[in-house]
Design a protein around this motif. Structure first.
Motif, short mmCIF file in Angstrom:
data_model
loop_
_atom_site.label_atom_id
_atom_site.label_comp_id
_atom_site.label_asym_id
_atom_site.label_seq_id
_atom_site.Cartn_x
_atom_site.Cartn_y
_atom_site.Cartn_z
N ALA B 55 51.73 33.93 33.83
CA ALA B 55 52.02 34.81 34.97
C ALA B 55 52.68 36.11 34.52
O ALA B 55 52.36 37.19 35.03
N ARG B 56 53.58 36.02 33.56
CA ARG B 56 54.30 37.23 33.17
C ARG B 56 53.39 38.24 32.46
O ARG B 56 53.44 39.43 32.71
N ALA B 57 52.54 37.72 31.58
CA ALA B 57 51.60 38.61 30.89
C ALA B 57 50.68 39.29 31.91
O ALA B 57 50.38 40.48 31.79
N PHE B 58 50.26 38.52 32.92
CA PHE B 58 49.39 39.10 33.94
C PHE B 58 50.13 40.17 34.74
O PHE B 58 49.56 41.20 35.10
N ALA B 59 51.43 39.93 34.98
CA ALA B 59 52.21 40.92 35.71
C ALA B 59 52.32 42.21 34.91
O ALA B 59 52.20 43.32 35.44
N LEU B 60 52.52 42.06 33.59
CA LEU B 60 52.60 43.26 32.73
C LEU B 60 51.29 44.03 32.76
O LEU B 60 51.27 45.25 32.85
N GLY B 61 50.19 43.30 32.71
CA GLY B 61 48.88 43.95 32.78
C GLY B 61 48.70 44.64 34.11
O GLY B 61 48.25 45.79 34.19
N SER B 62 49.10 43.95 35.15
CA SER B 62 48.95 44.48 36.51
C SER B 62 49.67 45.81 36.67
O SER B 62 49.18 46.73 37.32
#
Lengths: 99, 226, 542
Positions: B55-62
């Motif tokens: 989830a955190r990596a996806f948030a950074l990408g987002s």
């Protein structure tokens, strides 16, 4: 079945509702509700999609069969995602006796 | 049985009447849209599975995505859905010129959406966010401690490009069909009785809109609060 | 319309002689002609897939890997699997018999979308051509399952071409399914309610649901493998946190239900054959009808049993194991109802009935070994052995192919207007039954003893069973070649069939053979239940 013609007024009202919901979902995204952020964002998306399906796509005034087709599409999507997650979310929950 | 010559123009030989023909194409279109749900469904499954783990990596990408352009495009696409709905509305009443007008508006709004998408893609490529050998995303020490790896962010962009790319492809195909339909509308091919094509195309266009209604929060919004 | 006396009359115009020339076939929108086009295509690919199977059995006749290299063997079984599944089994009954019969059985002039129907044949051939091109360039070696990461990162064979071929053929399958669903909903003749439909139509309706709901998912999965190879969008790539097992989930979400795409239509054929040759109404019509839908729905809840040893979680394994067992219930309902239909029927042993009786036995073996494999512990023992190979061949060949051949023998007089030689057709039915069992029963044993699948060499102690299997394959091949010969022979020299050579019940038997282009002179009105043989007999007596 005779064709039901939706009024322009309804289309415009739905459009305005969709625009308001878009604004709301953007604003809400910056608030911190912890794990509830996902729920809020997806709930708004589901409401928006439902408005489009019911009024722009005329399902509200459509036959039972059309409604059934839409629902079955969604049910199968839930099967696909749900049963796949039944694997991913339970990995490591139950171990093998030997390991 | 009706003789072939006395049949109304636009009614295929194997249907009894326009109503049967209309209901058949309407049902056929909905069944097709169900296959489209499942087609995108595979990608949504991949998104859910990978985001549940990173989830955190996806948030950074987002956060690398431009939320202003995303929101603008959402509004544009919803607007195009409105004009598409109005084109169907005009077709139901046999108003030829208005059909063409609303179809052209739909095409223009669809073009704006794709134009913005090109701008966004170019920015991502310039920032080395296109998956592949050139991909580069600096992960901070804090994030590393929290378990984020560069590859996890790359996975977000894998999904971003796959999902928005497939969506854009659907729009390009849709715009192609709409262009043909403008010509047909001007020629007077659609009547109050026979406008299945406009109606079915409307369903397709709204479906593409719905996919975006889900892509926008999933890709642009989730994780903004972190 | 007494069709029995047509021999001396001037030729009636039918769908075959209404138009001549290649163009009239390639541009036809008649569902009956498109069925023939499909018949030609799938027969061709069945022969190629069969050739691959022969080479595989030839290699396995000896323990040493002497005929082909390991790498070539991998390409052989991949080609066999891909061709037989995507190019033969999935289209077989729906695209040929379903295409021909569904509009007639429901009293319609054609399918709802005739152009889409023709398009599906072209799409099918386009995909098939890509696969053949890939094969000529050396073929793929991934197995028909295209498992990642081998298919996406390591294999240096023609994976992309083969996968794109499968992707494209998938669309033809979707088109057929969509066409059937709309046709069955919207084109039924007056009076033909859902519970008066022949069970063949119910089975195809259930099949179409799977085609429409499942195929898109495997399409996207295959597309992602191609994207990973071509564009480095590595959705399944472990290097960027991807999970190769996710591919297996997406793949089997379609590919397990795909087994029911193969078996359900043959179950529909079975219901027609059993009633026609026992001269009886089907036992428990509604149960058989709903069991088709139940199989279609349950079929989507069981795919994880292919992932028991693929690092799927234990809990998911248990869930999928239990759900898989449930499929046995509607399957057993069908078998019991067919046998109950036979009870006290006036049975005649025509060729199609031989296939039907053979089918019941083989399907029971295939089904019961299926529930064995659904058991977690047992599956871990025999996973990836010949036990699995034997199981799915009992379903796919013993079930689907037997049903297809039975149906083809049943409706051949309707399709061509000619009878085939009864003697030779019975011989070939017998050869296929014996040859099939000889080929695949030893594989249960050798698999249970531990022989793994997908190897071109094996320890010597397995040779006896493998030789038996290869010998059986030879008998089976003869059994398949015979019908090809007498079917082609019958088209020119066969006796004229008349409208209803079997004295069977159903709309398709009330119109001339071969049928006229628009099927019915007048729109039929249906007033009776399906398989109303009792009334039919009374009418005859009167």
């Amino acid at each position: 079945m005779t064709e039901h013609i939706t009024s322009v007024r309804t289309y415009l009202l739905v459009f305005i509702a969709l625009m308001i919901l878009t604004a709301v979902t953007v604003l809400v995204a910056f608030q911190d509700f912890g794990a509830w952020n996902d729920v809020v964002a997806l709930t708004i998306a589901v409401i928006k999609a439902s408005l489009v399906v019911l009024f722009f796509m005329h399902i509200y005034h459509s036959t039972r069969l059309s409604k059934l087709v839409v629902v079955s599409g969604l049910v199968w999507l839930v099967i696909l995602i749900g049963l796949t997650l039944s694997d991913y979310l339970s990995r490591g929950l139950v171990g093998l006796a030997s390991s | 049985m009706q003789a072939e010559s006395s049949r109304a123009w636009g009614l295929a030989h194997h249907f009894d009447n326009f109503e049967q023909q209309r209901e058949a194409s309407y049902l056929g279109m909905w069944v097709f849209l169900v296959t489209e749900i499942m087609f995108f469904g595979g990608l949504f499954t991949a998104y859910v599975v990978y985001r549940s783990a990173n989830a955190r990596a996806f948030a950074l990408g987002s956060k690398e995505l431009d939320i202003t352009l995303g929101a603008f495009n959402t509004a544009v696409l919803i607007g195009s859905s409105l004009t598409m709905a109005l084109a169907v509305w005009a077709a139901q009443q046999g108003k030829r010129k208005q059909i063409a007008l609303f179809l052209v508006l739909t095409i223009l709004l669809g073009g704006v959406f794709l134009g913005v998408k090109v701008v966004e893609y170019r920015a991502k490529i310039d920032h080395h966010l296109l998956p592949g050998p050139d991909f580069h995303f600096p992960v901070t020490e804090v994030d590393e401690i929290l378990g984020v790896q560069e590859g996890n962010v790359e996975m977000f962009f894998n999904l971003y490009f796959a999902m928005t790319g497939l969506h854009a492809l659907h729009m390009i195909i849709g715009i192609g069909v709409l262009l043909v339909m403008v010509v047909l509308a001007l020629r007077g091919s659609f009547s109050r009785k026979n406008h299945n094509l406009v109606e079915c195309m409307g369903l397709y266009w709204h479906f593409v809109d719905i996919v975006w209604i889900f892509l926008f929060p999933l890709l642009y919004l989730l994780g903004r609060n972190i | 319309m007494s069709a029995e006396a047509t021999t001396n009359l001037p030729r009636r115009v039918n769908y075959l002689n209404v138009d001549h020339g290649v163009k009239s076939w390639l541009l036809t929108k008649d569902h009956k002609r498109i069925a023939i086009l499909y018949l030609v295509s799938i027969s061709f690919f069945f022969a190629i897939g069969g050739l691959m199977a022969s080479l595989i059995r030839l290699e396995l006749a000896t323990p040493a890997g002497d005929l082909v290299q390991a790498d070539v063997y991998n390409r052989l079984f991949t080609a066999h699997g891909v061709i037989m599944i995507f190019l033969f089994l999935i289209p077989s009954i729906p695209a040929v018999l379903g295409n021909f019969l569904i509009p007639i059985m429901i009293g319609a002039k054609d399918l709802a979308f005739p152009k889409l129907n023709l398009a599906s044949w072209y799409v099918y051939n386009l995909g098939a051509a890509l696969m053949m091109w890939a094969l000529l360039r050396g073929g793929a070696d991934t197995g028909w399952t295209f498992y990642t990461p081998y298919s996406s990162m390591y294999a240096n064979s023609e994976v992309i071409l083969t996968a794109l071929g499968a992707f494209i053929v998938g669309f033809s399958s979707i088109m057929t399914g969509l066409n059937f669903i709309v046709t069955i909903h919207r084109m039924r003749a007056p009076g033909l309610t859902w519970f008066r439909l022949p069970l063949f139509v119910w089975a195809h309706y259930a099949t179409s649901l799977i085609q429409v709901l499942g195929t898109p998912v495997v399409a996207i999965a295959i597309l992602l493998v191609a994207a990973e190879r071509l564009l480095h969008i590595g959705i399944f790539d472990p290097a960027v946190g991807g999970d190769p097992v996710l591919f297996q989930h997406l793949f089997w979400f379609y590919s397990h239900p795909a087994v029911y795409i193969m078996i359900l239509p043959s179950m529909g054929v079975m219901s027609e054959l059993v009633t026609a040759f026992s001269r009886k109404r089907i036992f428990g019509y509604r149960f058989v009808a709903f069991s088709s839908l139940a199989i279609a729905v349950l079929g989507f809840l069981v795919w994880g049993h292919h992932l028991f040893v693929s690092s799927q979680s234990i809990l998911a394994g248990v869930i999928f194991s239990v759900l898989t067992m449930l499929v046995a219930v509607p399957s057993a309902v069908k078998v019991f109802n067919w046998t109950a239909t036979l009870y006290k029927g006036s049975i005649s042993w025509e060729t199609p009935m031989l296939y039907a009786i053979g089918y019941v036995g083989l399907f029971v073996i295939g089904g019961l070994t299926g529930t064995m494999l659904a058991t977690l512990g047992f599956d871990i023992h025999v996973h990836d052995t010949y036990f699995v190979v034997a199981h799915f061949h009992y379903i796919m060949v013993g079930g689907a192919v037997m049903g297809y051949l039975g149906g083809l023998h049943f409706w051949w007089p309707k399709i061509t207007g000619r009878l085939y030689p009864a003697f030779w057709s019975k011989i070939s039915a017998l050869l296929i039954f014996v040859g099939f069992n000889l080929t695949f029963f030893p594989q249960f044993v050798v698999g249970y003893l531990g022989m793994p699948r997908r190897y071109h060499a094996y320890p010597e102690e397995f040779q006896v069973l493998n030789v038996l299997s290869s010998a059986g394959a030879t008998v089976l091949a003869v059994g398949y070649i015979l019908p090809t010969i007498y079917f082609i022979w019958s088209m020119r020299y066969g006796e004229r069939a008349g409208a209803n050579p079997w004295g069977a019940y159903g709309l398709e038997w009330q119109i001339p053979s071969p049928p006229p282009t628009h099927n019915f002179e007048e729109k039929p009105v249906v007033t009776t239940e399906a398989y109303d043989y009792y009334t039919l007999k009374e009418k005859r007596v009167a």
